[in-house]
Design a protein around this motif. Structure first.
Motif, PDB file in Angstrom:
ATOM      1  N   HIS A  50       0.864  -1.175   0.000  1.00 24.81           N
ATOM      2  CA  HIS A  50       0.000   0.000   0.000  1.00 24.81           C
ATOM      3  C   HIS A  50       0.901   1.225   0.000  1.00 24.81           C
ATOM      4  CE1 HIS A  50      -3.754  -2.164   0.855  1.00 24.81           C
ATOM      5  NE2 HIS A  50      -3.007  -2.948   1.606  1.00 24.81           N
ATOM      6  N   ALA A  51       0.955   1.935  -1.111  1.00 21.98           N
ATOM      7  CA  ALA A  51       1.700   3.193  -1.194  1.00 21.98           C
ATOM      8  C   ALA A  51       0.650   4.252  -1.504  1.00 21.98           C
ATOM      9  CB  ALA A  51       2.766   3.090  -2.276  1.00 21.98           C
ATOM     10  N   LEU A  52       0.833   5.050  -2.541  1.00 24.38           N
ATOM     11  CA  LEU A  52      -0.233   5.962  -2.965  1.00 24.38           C
ATOM     12  C   LEU A  52      -1.404   5.164  -3.511  1.00 24.38           C
ATOM     13  CD1 LEU A  52       1.815   8.769  -4.748  1.00 24.38           C
ATOM     14  CD2 LEU A  52       0.692   8.869  -2.517  1.00 24.38           C
ATOM     15  N   HIS A  53      -1.088   4.033  -4.155  1.00 19.85           N
ATOM     16  CA  HIS A  53      -2.084   3.107  -4.673  1.00 19.85           C
ATOM     17  C   HIS A  53      -1.654   1.717  -4.236  1.00 19.85           C
ATOM     18  CE1 HIS A  53      -3.798   6.193  -7.249  1.00 19.85           C
ATOM     19  NE2 HIS A  53      -2.569   6.499  -7.621  1.00 19.85           N
ATOM     20  N   LEU A  54      -2.475   0.769  -4.498  1.00 22.03           N
ATOM     21  CA  LEU A  54      -2.132  -0.611  -4.233  1.00 22.03           C
ATOM     22  C   LEU A  54      -1.164  -1.089  -5.313  1.00 22.03           C
ATOM     23  CD1 LEU A  54      -3.060  -3.268  -2.632  1.00 22.03           C
ATOM     24  CD2 LEU A  54      -4.360  -3.699  -4.691  1.00 22.03           C
ATOM     25  N   ALA A  55      -0.127  -1.818  -4.935  1.00 23.08           N
ATOM     26  CA  ALA A  55       0.814  -2.396  -5.892  1.00 23.08           C
ATOM     27  C   ALA A  55       0.948  -3.884  -5.601  1.00 23.08           C
ATOM     28  CB  ALA A  55       2.170  -1.710  -5.798  1.00 23.08           C
ATOM     29  N   LEU A  56       1.092  -4.676  -6.648  1.00 14.73           N
ATOM     30  CA  LEU A  56       1.275  -6.119  -6.523  1.00 14.73           C
ATOM     31  C   LEU A  56       2.655  -6.464  -7.084  1.00 14.73           C
ATOM     32  CD1 LEU A  56      -2.251  -7.110  -7.796  1.00 14.73           C
ATOM     33  CD2 LEU A  56      -1.464  -7.221  -5.443  1.00 14.73           C
ATOM     34  N   SER A  79      -2.051  -6.445 -22.630  1.00 12.10           N
ATOM     35  CA  SER A  79      -1.654  -7.655 -21.916  1.00 12.10           C
ATOM     36  C   SER A  79      -1.325  -7.359 -20.459  1.00 12.10           C
ATOM     37  CB  SER A  79      -0.411  -8.268 -22.567  1.00 12.10           C
ATOM     38  OG  SER A  79      -0.665  -8.622 -23.907  1.00 12.10           O
ATOM     39  N   VAL A  80      -1.647  -8.308 -19.589  1.00 11.45           N
ATOM     40  CA  VAL A  80      -1.242  -8.246 -18.193  1.00 11.45           C
ATOM     41  C   VAL A  80       0.167  -8.836 -18.138  1.00 11.45           C
ATOM     42  CG1 VAL A  80      -1.767  -8.945 -15.832  1.00 11.45           C
ATOM     43  CG2 VAL A  80      -3.639  -8.477 -17.428  1.00 11.45           C
ATOM     44  N   VAL A  81       1.120  -8.010 -17.757  1.00 13.69           N
ATOM     45  CA  VAL A  81       2.535  -8.384 -17.747  1.00 13.69           C
ATOM     46  C   VAL A  81       3.183  -7.826 -16.474  1.00 13.69           C
ATOM     47  CG1 VAL A  81       2.758  -8.506 -20.270  1.00 13.69           C
ATOM     48  CG2 VAL A  81       3.170  -6.334 -19.089  1.00 13.69           C
ATOM     49  N   THR A  82       4.488  -8.049 -16.346  1.00 11.66           N
ATOM     50  CA  THR A  82       5.220  -7.448 -15.242  1.00 11.66           C
ATOM     51  C   THR A  82       5.979  -6.226 -15.734  1.00 11.66           C
ATOM     52  OG1 THR A  82       7.132  -8.887 -15.612  1.00 11.66           O
ATOM     53  CG2 THR A  82       5.467  -9.628 -14.004  1.00 11.66           C
ATOM     54  N   SER A  83       6.352  -5.367 -14.769  1.00 14.40           N
ATOM     55  CA  SER A  83       7.046  -4.121 -15.063  1.00 14.40           C
ATOM     56  C   SER A  83       8.039  -3.833 -13.941  1.00 14.40           C
ATOM     57  CB  SER A  83       6.022  -2.988 -15.154  1.00 14.40           C
ATOM     58  OG  SER A  83       6.656  -1.728 -15.213  1.00 14.40           O
ATOM     59  N   ASN A  84       9.048  -3.043 -14.246  1.00 12.58           N
ATOM     60  CA  ASN A  84       9.982  -2.604 -13.204  1.00 12.58           C
ATOM     61  C   ASN A  84       9.415  -1.442 -12.391  1.00 12.58           C
ATOM     62  OD1 ASN A  84      12.117  -4.436 -13.686  1.00 12.58           O
ATOM     63  ND2 ASN A  84      12.718  -3.245 -15.477  1.00 12.58           N
ATOM     64  N   SER A  85       8.331  -0.844 -12.871  1.00 15.54           N
ATOM     65  CA  SER A  85       7.708   0.300 -12.202  1.00 15.54           C
ATOM     66  C   SER A  85       6.429  -0.117 -11.486  1.00 15.54           C
ATOM     67  CB  SER A  85       7.356   1.382 -13.227  1.00 15.54           C
ATOM     68  OG  SER A  85       8.505   1.786 -13.921  1.00 15.54           O
ATOM     69  N   ILE A  86       6.156   0.566 -10.389  1.00 10.52           N
ATOM     70  CA  ILE A  86       4.906   0.317  -9.667  1.00 10.52           C
ATOM     71  C   ILE A  86       3.738   0.732 -10.557  1.00 10.52           C
ATOM     72  CG2 ILE A  86       3.482   1.085  -7.729  1.00 10.52           C
ATOM     73  CD1 ILE A  86       6.025   1.223  -6.062  1.00 10.52           C
ATOM     74  N   TYR A  87       2.725  -0.113 -10.625  1.00 14.75           N
ATOM     75  CA  TYR A  87       1.525   0.140 -11.423  1.00 14.75           C
ATOM     76  C   TYR A  87       0.346   0.152 -10.456  1.00 14.75           C
ATOM     77  CZ  TYR A  87      -1.690  -0.247 -15.387  1.00 14.75           C
ATOM     78  OH  TYR A  87      -2.672  -0.021 -16.323  1.00 14.75           O
ATOM     79  N   PRO A  88      -0.581   1.114 -10.569  1.00 18.60           N
ATOM     80  CA  PRO A  88      -1.647   1.240  -9.580  1.00 18.60           C
ATOM     81  C   PRO A  88      -2.851   0.314  -9.818  1.00 18.60           C
ATOM     82  CG  PRO A  88      -1.775   3.064 -11.114  1.00 18.60           C
ATOM     83  CD  PRO A  88      -0.568   2.248 -11.505  1.00 18.60           C
ATOM     84  N   TRP A  89      -3.218  -0.408  -8.781  1.00 15.36           N
ATOM     85  CA  TRP A  89      -4.397  -1.275  -8.763  1.00 15.36           C
ATOM     86  C   TRP A  89      -5.256  -0.874  -7.575  1.00 15.36           C
ATOM     87  CZ3 TRP A  89      -4.882  -4.654 -12.755  1.00 15.36           C
ATOM     88  CH2 TRP A  89      -3.727  -4.930 -13.496  1.00 15.36           C
ATOM     89  N   SER A  90      -6.471  -1.354  -7.539  1.00 16.58           N
ATOM     90  CA  SER A  90      -7.307  -1.198  -6.352  1.00 16.58           C
ATOM     91  C   SER A  90      -8.007  -2.528  -6.088  1.00 16.58           C
ATOM     92  CB  SER A  90      -8.338  -0.078  -6.535  1.00 16.58           C
ATOM     93  OG  SER A  90      -9.290  -0.424  -7.527  1.00 16.58           O
ATOM     94  N   LEU A  91      -8.462  -2.692  -4.874  1.00 18.50           N
ATOM     95  CA  LEU A  91      -9.234  -3.883  -4.512  1.00 18.50           C
ATOM     96  C   LEU A  91     -10.651  -3.460  -4.214  1.00 18.50           C
ATOM     97  CD1 LEU A  91      -6.777  -5.754  -2.104  1.00 18.50           C
ATOM     98  CD2 LEU A  91      -7.219  -6.210  -4.519  1.00 18.50           C
ATOM     99  N   ASP A 105      -7.716  -2.448 -12.277  1.00 17.01           N
ATOM    100  CA  ASP A 105      -6.729  -1.544 -12.854  1.00 17.01           C
ATOM    101  C   ASP A 105      -7.207  -0.108 -12.631  1.00 17.01           C
ATOM    102  OD1 ASP A 105      -5.319   0.113 -14.732  1.00 17.01           O
ATOM    103  OD2 ASP A 105      -4.909  -1.645 -15.977  1.00 17.01           O
ATOM    104  N   LYS A 106      -6.394   0.725 -11.981  1.00 16.89           N
ATOM    105  CA  LYS A 106      -6.771   2.110 -11.698  1.00 16.89           C
ATOM    106  C   LYS A 106      -6.921   2.942 -12.973  1.00 16.89           C
ATOM    107  CE  LYS A 106      -6.600   3.741  -7.547  1.00 16.89           C
ATOM    108  NZ  LYS A 106      -7.722   4.239  -6.781  1.00 16.89           N
ATOM    109  N   TYR A 107      -6.217   2.559 -14.050  1.00 13.08           N
ATOM    110  CA  TYR A 107      -6.295   3.325 -15.287  1.00 13.08           C
ATOM    111  C   TYR A 107      -7.470   2.903 -16.164  1.00 13.08           C
ATOM    112  CZ  TYR A 107      -1.555   4.948 -14.225  1.00 13.08           C
ATOM    113  OH  TYR A 107      -0.454   5.501 -13.623  1.00 13.08           O
ATOM    114  N   THR A 108      -7.679   1.601 -16.324  1.00 14.50           N
ATOM    115  CA  THR A 108      -8.723   1.125 -17.244  1.00 14.50           C
ATOM    116  C   THR A 108     -10.054   0.863 -16.554  1.00 14.50           C
ATOM    117  OG1 THR A 108      -8.212  -1.233 -16.978  1.00 14.50           O
ATOM    118  CG2 THR A 108      -6.959  -0.010 -18.670  1.00 14.50           C
ATOM    119  N   GLY A 109     -10.036   0.648 -15.241  1.00 15.42           N
ATOM    120  CA  GLY A 109     -11.255   0.317 -14.509  1.00 15.42           C
ATOM    121  C   GLY A 109     -11.690  -1.131 -14.708  1.00 15.42           C
TER     122      GLY A 109
END
Length: 145
Positions: A50-56, A79-91, A105-109
């Motif tokens: 838990h940072a500014l957003h949820l990260a997995l 595609s759902v992939v991995t990244s070196n950067s934190i990506y925002p999710w919500s539960l 996904d915080k961006y696409t909903g």
């Protein structure tokens, strides 16, 4: 009553398929995010932050779960992939399956789901619009790391 899942390490199981969120074969970024029948190794374990957003974050690779709209290898939408950067999710609590959560996904909903509700090892993880459906429900199982 508001319920949250605390920061920690989890195995995340799809409520419909009973398979686990996984980074396929410990692939480097951009690793393919799939579902696994469970190999009891680090690539089945996810850190919930838990940072500014949820990260997995994958315990096995250290990479973050993300969505890449330019990578159309899984679907035309991305595609759902991995990244070196934190990506925002919500539960969001799933209203169809008790004690389960939608990973949104915080961006696409859109919510994570397993392609065609497949129970096959390595089944693709996708994003989908229909949020409150049993196949979008994920159960977080605490895991010591």
């Amino acid at each position: 009553m508001s319920i949250t899942i605390p920061t920690g390490s989890y195995v995340i199981m799809n409520a419909t398929t009973h398979t686990y969120l996984n980074v396929c074969g410990y692939q480097a970024v951009p690793g393919d995010v799939v579902n696994s029948v469970g190999n009891n190794q680090g690539n089945d374990i996810v850190r919930l932050l838990h940072a500014l957003h949820l990260a997995l974050q994958s315990y096995g690779t250290g990479a973050f779960l993300s969505f890449d709209q330019s990578n159309i290898s899984d679907t035309p939408a991305g595609s759902v992939v991995t990244s070196n950067s934190i990506y925002p999710w919500s539960l969001q609590q799933n209203t169809t399956v008790p004690y389960a959560w939608n990973i949104v996904d915080k961006y696409t909903g859109k919510a994570l789901t397993v392609q065609n509700n497949s129970v096959t090892n390595g089944a693709q993880v996708l994003e989908d619009n229909n949020i409150n459906h049993a196949s979008r429900a994920w159960i977080f199982i605490g895991r010591e790391s």
